[in-house]
Design an enzyme around this catalytic site. Structure first.
Site, short mmCIF file in Angstrom:
data_model
loop_
_atom_site.label_atom_id
_atom_site.label_comp_id
_atom_site.label_asym_id
_atom_site.label_seq_id
_atom_site.Cartn_x
_atom_site.Cartn_y
_atom_site.Cartn_z
N GLU A 1 1.82 -7.10 8.44
CA GLU A 1 1.98 -5.64 8.36
C GLU A 1 3.08 -5.27 7.38
OE1 GLU A 1 -1.01 -5.61 10.41
OE2 GLU A 1 -0.15 -3.61 10.25
N ASP B 1 -6.22 0.25 -25.71
CA ASP B 1 -6.55 0.42 -24.28
C ASP B 1 -6.71 1.90 -23.96
OD1 ASP B 1 -6.33 -2.22 -24.05
OD2 ASP B 1 -4.54 -2.26 -22.82
N PRO C 1 0.82 -1.22 0.00
CA PRO C 1 0.00 0.00 0.00
C PRO C 1 0.85 1.27 0.00
CG PRO C 1 -0.73 -1.51 1.72
CD PRO C 1 0.57 -2.06 1.20
N ARG D 1 -0.04 -9.06 -20.73
CA ARG D 1 -0.89 -8.88 -21.92
C ARG D 1 -0.23 -7.89 -22.89
NH1 ARG D 1 -4.16 -4.39 -21.90
NH2 ARG D 1 -5.78 -5.30 -23.22
#
Ligand SMILES: COc1cc(COC(=O)c2cn[nH]c2)cc(-c2cccnc2)c1
Length: 246
Positions: A115, A172, A88, A157
């Site tokens: 954590e 895209d 994160p 991809r």
């Protein structure tokens, strides 16, 4: 491309046997290898975590198993891999970063849990390979495995031969140049009439200019509704280009 994934849940990556990535592995385009972090533990309980120094909730992943796993997986002779660590607290993972990662010959993914991983592991790894801490979004997962699946799929991809012509990655909405970072508008296929809904007539008109204009209009509408900040960036880029050309 070679991809090594170090995790305490190797089974989490069964989806990489399927579909496009499964086919790319069978074709030799992708060489994906899974490693169980517990293979490098030394105690009979195969312990990978311990309590955090300084106190606080949860557990932290111990440095010793990670250090030895990275030595074994990434320590060979020759050019080192790029270590990717989903977290994160990483820098934002974007299509642009995926494009750059797709140019790398060898990626190693470290899937953290609890954590996080003792900070000395990254500091030690940086002595012998480039390390990228990446975030796939502003939320907290239980572990890096889901994020690794996202990054591996997004990067894979883009490799030549992975997508057939039918699923071309060129258009895209976040691919550089296509629709200038706008969101994709609505798409339609047969039948032209379904549950009292018609396909927008312009799409059946054969007038490619009108279709392109309609699609750009719909992309702008979708972007204005769902991601207005992208329009501000687009306006700033266009203004910069105009000022440069003056
Ligand atoms: C390597 O360290 C990690 C990795 C992960 C898994 O990745 C994500 O969650 C993620 C990746 N992009 N967006 C979210 C979770 C934590 C963590 C931190 C605090 C509390 N609980 C868990 C720490």
């Amino acid at each position: 491309m070679r991809i090594d994934i170090i995790t305490i849940f190797p089974d989490y990556f069964a989806p990489l046997e399927l579909s496009l990535i499964g086919k790319a592995r069978a074709a030799g385009i992708l060489d994906i290898r899974l490693h169980d972090l517990r293979s490098w533990t030394r105690d009979r309980h195969n312990t990978v975590d311990d309590t955090p120094y300084g106190g606080g909730p949860g557990m932290v992943m111990k440095p010793q198993p990670w250090g030895e796993a990275l030595d074994a997986v990434a320590g060979g002779a020759g050019a080192p891999p790029r270590l990717v660590l989903p977290t994160p607290s990483g820098t934002p993972f974007t299509q642009e970063r995926a494009k750059r990662l797709s140019d790398e010959p060898w990626l190693v993914f470290a899937c953290g849990r609890y954590e996080g991983i003792d900070a000395r592991v990254v500091a030690d790894a940086e002595r012998r390979m480039p390390v990228e801490e990446l975030s796939i979004g502003d939320y907290v997962l239980a572990g890096g495995e889901s994020a690794t699946l996202v990054i591996v799929e997004t990067v894979s991809r883009l490799l030549p031969g992975v997508l057939g012509n039918a699923e071309s990655a060129v258009q895209d909405s976040f691919a550089a140049g296509a629709m200038e970072h706008l969101l994709e508008g609505p798409v339609y296929t047969k039948p032209a009439h379904w549950r009292d809904q018609e396909v927008p007539p312009v799409l059946l008109s054969g007038d490619h200019g009108a279709v392109d204009r309609w699609r750009r209009h719909e992309a702008l509408r979708k972007t204005a509704r769902n991601r207005p900040e992208l329009l501000r960036e687009l306006a700033a880029r266009r203004l910069h280009e105009l000022e440069r050309s003056d």
